[in-house]
Design an enzyme around this catalytic site. Structure first.
Site, PDB file in Angstrom:
ATOM      1  N   SER A   1      -3.058   1.289   5.639  1.00  0.00           N
ATOM      2  CA  SER A   1      -4.500   1.507   5.842  1.00  0.00           C
ATOM      3  C   SER A   1      -4.942   2.835   5.243  1.00  0.00           C
ATOM      4  O   SER A   1      -6.027   2.944   4.651  1.00  0.00           O
ATOM      5  CB  SER A   1      -4.819   1.479   7.341  1.00  0.00           C
ATOM      6  N   ASN A   2      -4.118   3.877   5.385  1.00  0.00           N
ATOM      7  CA  ASN A   2      -4.452   5.190   4.848  1.00  0.00           C
ATOM      8  C   ASN A   2      -4.543   5.196   3.324  1.00  0.00           C
ATOM      9  O   ASN A   2      -5.200   6.046   2.739  1.00  0.00           O
ATOM     10  CB  ASN A   2      -3.401   6.216   5.302  1.00  0.00           C
TER      11      ASN A   2
ATOM     12  N   LYS B   1       5.616  -1.727  12.924  1.00  0.00           N
ATOM     13  CA  LYS B   1       4.756  -0.558  13.096  1.00  0.00           C
ATOM     14  C   LYS B   1       3.607  -1.008  13.983  1.00  0.00           C
ATOM     15  O   LYS B   1       2.809  -1.872  13.600  1.00  0.00           O
ATOM     16  CB  LYS B   1       4.208  -0.053  11.762  1.00  0.00           C
TER      17      LYS B   1
ATOM     18  N   SER C   1       0.251   0.068  15.739  1.00  0.00           N
ATOM     19  CA  SER C   1      -0.791   1.091  15.726  1.00  0.00           C
ATOM     20  C   SER C   1      -1.822   0.905  16.828  1.00  0.00           C
ATOM     21  O   SER C   1      -2.847   1.588  16.836  1.00  0.00           O
ATOM     22  CB  SER C   1      -1.503   1.087  14.360  1.00  0.00           C
TER      23      SER C   1
ATOM     24  N   GLY D   1       2.387   3.978  15.511  1.00  0.00           N
ATOM     25  CA  GLY D   1       1.459   4.031  14.396  1.00  0.00           C
ATOM     26  C   GLY D   1       0.578   5.257  14.364  1.00  0.00           C
ATOM     27  O   GLY D   1      -0.362   5.330  13.568  1.00  0.00           O
TER      28      GLY D   1
END
EC number: 4.1.3.16
Length: 322
Positions: free
Chosen positions: A77-78, A196, A198, A222
């Site tokens: 996402s980053n 992961k 989040s 996450g």
């Protein structure tokens, strides 16, 4: 349909079976790859004309390579993967592979909306240097994403992937939590190594750890905001956006947890909560403001942020989502 080149790569990957060594573990030796540790989710810098700035990306990797990270997550996402073309996604992974230290793991986001597209992207990610694929839940038709549908999707991806697969649940972005029962079932797949998570629900994460304890399956937090709590309930590391800015401090928190120094770990975790919350608005909050909570808490530690290139987002993300 999968192209001839993709199928060729799939066959090559499967012919290697589970003997490929990643990060010091070979699944052919009876254990899956070990993904324990801290990973910064690498951002994708853009130029003023919204093109991927590969020069700045490589400079960022060289700076982050000095920290004791286990590896890097690319195209999460980053990294704004939904806004990149397929060729850009692969080129970013390729450039990161070339720029990052050879002893680090490269986890590449290969999730797409269809199973076929995800398989193709995963195989392509492996071809350009990814050590493992981190696969987000398909979500456009989230109302049809039952446990059975998700189990089928991830099983097929893992069956055809030449590299290990990490599940990725990020309900804030997808509106979909990967169900616990689906995770438990998928944890038994020989090519699915962990998740992961989040969501920030530590109770859920503890349940995942508990219910998959008989499998070689690992849970990654996450966010740095609940990293200590995640370690306390059995998680093995985290993919933490804050590590892009305060890598030394996030790695220090990891060390404190692993060595059982819980009181010091608690103090550091408290100091990281506020900058972790602000970090997601780096485009709009001056970086020095992120350090204020740390500086106010103590004067004995020298706070040295990692000064990375933070450029404009690619449209339509032009304003902060509050």
């Amino acid at each position: 349909m999968l192209g001839r080149g993709v199928w060729s790569s799939v066959r090559q990957g499967l012919s290697r079976g589970l003997s490929r060594k990643v990060g010091g573990w070979a699944t052919g030796e009876g254990r899956k790859v070990d993904i324990a540790g801290i990973y910064p989710p690498v951002t994708t810098p853009f130029t003023a004309t919204a093109e991927v700035d590969y020069e700045k990306l490589e400079e960022n990797l060289h700076k982050m390579g000095t920290f004791p990270f286990r590896g890097f997550v690319v195209q999460g996402s980053n990294g704004e993967f939904p806004f990149l073309t397929s060729s850009e996604r692969l080129e970013v992974v390729s450039r990161v592979r070339q720029a990052m230290p050879k002893d680090k793991l490269l986890l590449a986001g290969s999730g797409c909306e269809s199973t076929q597209a995800t398989v193709e992207m995963t195989v392509s990610m492996a071809q350009v240097g990814a050590d493992a694929a981190i696969v987000v839940t398909p979500c456009y038709y989230r109302g049809r994403m039952s446990s059975a549908a998700l189990i089928h999707h991830y099983t097929k991806v893992a069956d055809l992937s030449p590299i290990p697969v990490v599940l990725y649940s990020v309900p804030a972005n997808t509106g979909l939590d990967l169900p616990v029962d689906a995770v438990v079932t998928l944890s038994q797949h020989p090519n699915i190594v962990g998740i992961k998570d989040s969501g920030g629900d530590v109770t859920r994460m503890g349940l995942l750890v508990h219910k998959t304890r008989r499998q070689d399956f690992q849970v990654l937090a996450g966010s740095a905001g609940f990293l200590l709590a995640s370690y306390a309930i059995g998680a093995v590391g985290g993919v933490c956006a804050l590590a892009n800015v305060l890598g030394a401090q996030v790695c220090q928190l990891e060390r404190l947890c692993l060595t059982g120094q819980w009181e010091d770990a608690q103090k550091l975790q408290h100091r990281l909560i506020e900058p972790n919350t602000a970090e997601v608005l780096l485009e709009y909050v001056p970086t020095w403001e992120l350090l204020v909570p740390l500086q106010k808490t103590t004067t004995s530690d020298k706070v040295e942020p990692c000064w990375l290139h933070w450029n404009s987002f690619r449209e339509p993300v032009k304003i902060p989502i509050l």
